[in-house]
Design a protein around this motif. Structure first.
Motif, PDB file in Angstrom:
ATOM      1  N   UNK A 177      -3.566  -7.394  10.592  1.00  0.00           N
ATOM      2  CA  UNK A 177      -4.585  -8.327  10.352  1.00  0.00           C
ATOM      3  C   UNK A 177      -4.291  -9.634  11.174  1.00  0.00           C
TER       4      UNK A 177
ATOM      5  N   UNK B 269       5.423  -8.730   6.234  1.00  0.00           N
ATOM      6  CA  UNK B 269       5.728  -8.284   5.089  1.00  0.00           C
ATOM      7  C   UNK B 269       4.777  -7.174   4.802  1.00  0.00           C
ATOM      8  N   UNK B 270       3.625  -7.065   5.188  1.00  0.00           N
ATOM      9  CA  UNK B 270       2.927  -5.730   5.104  1.00  0.00           C
ATOM     10  C   UNK B 270       3.492  -4.676   5.747  1.00  0.00           C
TER      11      UNK B 270
ATOM     12  N   UNK C  95       7.656  -2.209   4.379  1.00  0.00           N
ATOM     13  CA  UNK C  95       7.840  -1.173   3.559  1.00  0.00           C
ATOM     14  C   UNK C  95       7.396   0.331   4.251  1.00  0.00           C
ATOM     15  N   UNK C  96       7.117   0.205   5.522  1.00  0.00           N
ATOM     16  CA  UNK C  96       6.726   1.561   6.218  1.00  0.00           C
ATOM     17  C   UNK C  96       7.641   1.820   7.249  1.00  0.00           C
TER      18      UNK C  96
ATOM     19  N   UNK D 119      -1.344  -5.298  -2.603  1.00  0.00           N
ATOM     20  CA  UNK D 119      -0.539  -4.235  -2.198  1.00  0.00           C
ATOM     21  C   UNK D 119      -1.061  -3.155  -3.041  1.00  0.00           C
TER      22      UNK D 119
ATOM     23  N   UNK E  66      -1.448  -0.836   3.534  1.00  0.00           N
ATOM     24  CA  UNK E  66      -1.657  -2.025   4.163  1.00  0.00           C
ATOM     25  C   UNK E  66      -2.970  -2.428   4.626  1.00  0.00           C
TER      26      UNK E  66
ATOM     27  N   UNK F 186      -4.685  -3.694   1.630  1.00  0.00           N
ATOM     28  CA  UNK F 186      -4.514  -5.093   1.285  1.00  0.00           C
ATOM     29  C   UNK F 186      -4.940  -6.013   2.345  1.00  0.00           C
ATOM     30  N   UNK F 187      -5.227  -5.780   3.464  1.00  0.00           N
ATOM     31  CA  UNK F 187      -6.014  -6.763   4.467  1.00  0.00           C
ATOM     32  C   UNK F 187      -7.378  -6.644   4.348  1.00  0.00           C
TER      33      UNK F 187
ATOM     34  N   UNK G  99      -7.566  -9.168   1.538  1.00  0.00           N
ATOM     35  CA  UNK G  99      -7.328 -10.491   1.952  1.00  0.00           C
ATOM     36  C   UNK G  99      -8.840 -11.127   2.614  1.00  0.00           C
ATOM     37  N   UNK G 100      -9.592 -10.216   3.530  1.00  0.00           N
ATOM     38  CA  UNK G 100     -10.560 -10.514   3.761  1.00  0.00           C
ATOM     39  C   UNK G 100     -11.632 -10.843   2.883  1.00  0.00           C
TER      40      UNK G 100
ATOM     41  N   UNK H 295      -5.659 -16.296   1.471  1.00  0.00           N
ATOM     42  CA  UNK H 295      -4.518 -15.632   2.039  1.00  0.00           C
ATOM     43  C   UNK H 295      -3.164 -16.808   1.630  1.00  0.00           C
TER      44      UNK H 295
ATOM     45  N   UNK I 199      -0.934 -15.525  -0.860  1.00  0.00           N
ATOM     46  CA  UNK I 199      -0.316 -14.415  -0.244  1.00  0.00           C
ATOM     47  C   UNK I 199       1.588 -14.850  -0.621  1.00  0.00           C
TER      48      UNK I 199
ATOM     49  N   UNK J 119       5.270 -13.021  -0.425  1.00  0.00           N
ATOM     50  CA  UNK J 119       5.768 -11.646  -0.092  1.00  0.00           C
ATOM     51  C   UNK J 119       6.456 -11.030  -1.230  1.00  0.00           C
ATOM     52  N   UNK J 120       6.666  -9.672  -1.240  1.00  0.00           N
ATOM     53  CA  UNK J 120       7.560  -8.797  -2.171  1.00  0.00           C
ATOM     54  C   UNK J 120       8.608  -9.605  -2.476  1.00  0.00           C
ATOM     55  N   UNK J 121       9.385 -10.161  -1.772  1.00  0.00           N
ATOM     56  CA  UNK J 121      10.620 -10.721  -2.060  1.00  0.00           C
ATOM     57  C   UNK J 121      10.712 -11.785  -2.995  1.00  0.00           C
TER      58      UNK J 121
ATOM     59  N   UNK K   3       7.220  -5.039  -8.061  1.00  0.00           N
ATOM     60  CA  UNK K   3       6.271  -4.600  -6.974  1.00  0.00           C
ATOM     61  C   UNK K   3       5.968  -3.331  -6.903  1.00  0.00           C
TER      62      UNK K   3
ATOM     63  N   UNK L  33       5.231  -0.016  -5.276  1.00  0.00           N
ATOM     64  CA  UNK L  33       4.862   0.469  -3.871  1.00  0.00           C
ATOM     65  C   UNK L  33       3.888   1.579  -3.908  1.00  0.00           C
TER      66      UNK L  33
ATOM     67  N   UNK M 267       4.848   4.028   0.907  1.00  0.00           N
ATOM     68  CA  UNK M 267       6.131   3.176   1.337  1.00  0.00           C
ATOM     69  C   UNK M 267       7.074   3.613   0.497  1.00  0.00           C
TER      70      UNK M 267
END
Lengths: 309, 107
Positions: free
Chosen positions: A2, A12-13, A16-17, B22, B26, B29-30, B33-34, B49, B52, B54-56, B65, B67, B71
């Motif tokens: 995006x 980050x997106x 996992x892939x 998530x 993806x 997810x995008x 976000x939009x 965003x 937003x 991260x998973x970490x 999280x 998946x 994933x």
């Protein structure tokens, strides 16, 4: 990915892939295969028969993994310019399959591992040379030379030329003049090979801001330097005969191939218009790969078949 | 101490938001976000965003999280590759040791 996300968010997106194959692609498999081949020739051309083939093969594996690791570090550092160039934009980082940080960790980990394994399987000289090769390619070439001087691939070519010396050192524990002749063949072959490529990919390099010879000094100067380096490599490729680690048969092959390589360089030098230059540079680039392969294959065949000496 | 707790709460809230992005893939997810960014621009909803995380970040707070199946499949493949790599390394070191020992014993 995006457009409105930051690089970190996009990474980050994608995190996992990532597939194992994407990590393997970080190792530049085609470059690795060339390294395996040239290092093998270094091992076989070294004096005395290889008395422990399993250890020699493990050493070869370590050398190839080390070369791959330096490729991963190069992709980590150059991901910004890789994304701009048509030849490299499909690589795992610019295509969003692998994160930059992961490529860095992967490359660093494999670098250390390959040097340790080579030290255990062969000797410290070979391991030290491998460590230097990785450092030279990832740090000296990628970080300093590549974006700063049109001589980038001339000096940086040392990294690609070292594998036969590492191979030689792995089986003998020494790196004499003969091993450095094998180094010199690849070292002086690198400029005509990459400059031929950069002649027909100059727009890519221009867009990425890499100062390749055609972008900085112009086409005419590039063609002249290609010709000069081709004369040098054609002459050096014959020298193994005089140092008694290749026979006249190899010498004949080297003379013929050198002649064809030189003819291609002269044709490129004489090309007047754009179309002729493109044709000649593509043809020379293709032949340069064939040339190096055959020169090394001739040395390999001579030593495996016991024709030399 | 109070600052720490505030920070943790802030991160945990962010992590909950993160899970929204998530969803299944993806791309979804995008899209999410939009939509959020559009809501934010029109003065509705949350702040797009900027939220937003991260998973970490989510893991650091103990948040889970979730998946997507895709994933999970990728992670399984990576785990298998890592396992095979470790086994290969152990075998390699064993081989080197044995070959070196044999060399020394053989003189």
């Amino acid at each position: 990915m995006t457009d409105h996300l930051t690089d970190d968010q996009n990474e980050t997106l994608a995190f996992n892939l990532a597939q194992p194959g994407d990590y393997f692609a970080l190792l530049k498999p085609r470059v690795m295969s060339l390294v395996i081949f040239t290092a093998l020739v270094g091992m076989v051309a070294a004096p005395g028969a290889i008395d422990n083939w399993p250890l020699a093969l493990i050493s070869l594996l370590a050398i190839s993994v080390g070369a791959g690791a330096s490729g991963a570090l190069n992709m980590w550092w150059d991901s910004d310019i890789d994304a701009v160039m048509s030849r490299t934009k499909g690589r795992p980082i610019p295509s969003g399959k692998v994160q930059r940080a992961d490529a860095f960790g992967f490359g660093l980990f494999l670098s250390v591992l390959s040097v340790i394994v080579l030290a255990l399987a062969a000797n410290y000289l070979a391991a030290g040379l491998l460590a230097f090769t990785i450092f030279f390619y990832a740090v000296i070439y990628s970080m300093f030379l590549k974006r700063s001087t049109p001589q980038n691939i001339v000096i940086g070519g040392a990294a690609g030329a070292l594998p036969p010396v590492v191979g030689w050192a792995a089986v003998t524990g020494t790196a004499p003049l003969e091993a450095w002749l094998l180094f010199a063949i690849i070292f002086f072959w690198t400029p005509p090979h990459f400059w031929a490529l950069s002649l027909f990919k100059s727009e890519d390099y221009e867009a990425a801001g890499i100062p390749m010879m055609p972008n900085v000094k112009g086409e005419a100067r590039t063609k002249l330097e290609i010709l000069i380096y081709t004369v040098i490599v054609a002459a050096i490729a014959i020298t193994p005969v005089f140092f008694a680690f290749a026979s006249w048969l190899y010498g004949a092959v080297a003379v013929i191939l050198g002649g064809v390589f030189l003819a291609g360089s002269i044709r490129l030098y004489a090309a007047k218009d754009e179309a002729a230059t493109m044709r000649a540079s593509k043809s020379l680039f293709g032949f340069s790969i064939f040339y190096l392969f055959l020169i090394y294959a001739a040395l390999l065949a001579e030593h495996l078949l016991g024709l030399h000496g | 101490m109070a600052d720490n707790n505030d920070k943790k709460t802030e991160i945990a809230e962010g992590a909950v938001e993160d899970r929204r992005y998530r969803a299944q893939s993806t791309d979804e997810a995008a899209e999410q976000l939009d939509r959020d960014a559009a809501e934010s621009d029109s003065g509705q909803g949350h702040t797009g965003h900027d939220d937003f995380l991260s998973a970490r970040d989510a893991r650091a707070t103990g948040e889970h999280y979730r998946m997507t199946p895709e994933e999970e499949k990728s992670r399984k493949r990576r785990s298998i590759a890592i396992a095979l790599g470790i086994v290969a390394f152990v075998v390699l070191i064993y081989l080197i040791t044995m070959l070196r020992l044999a060399e020394n014993v053989g003189g």
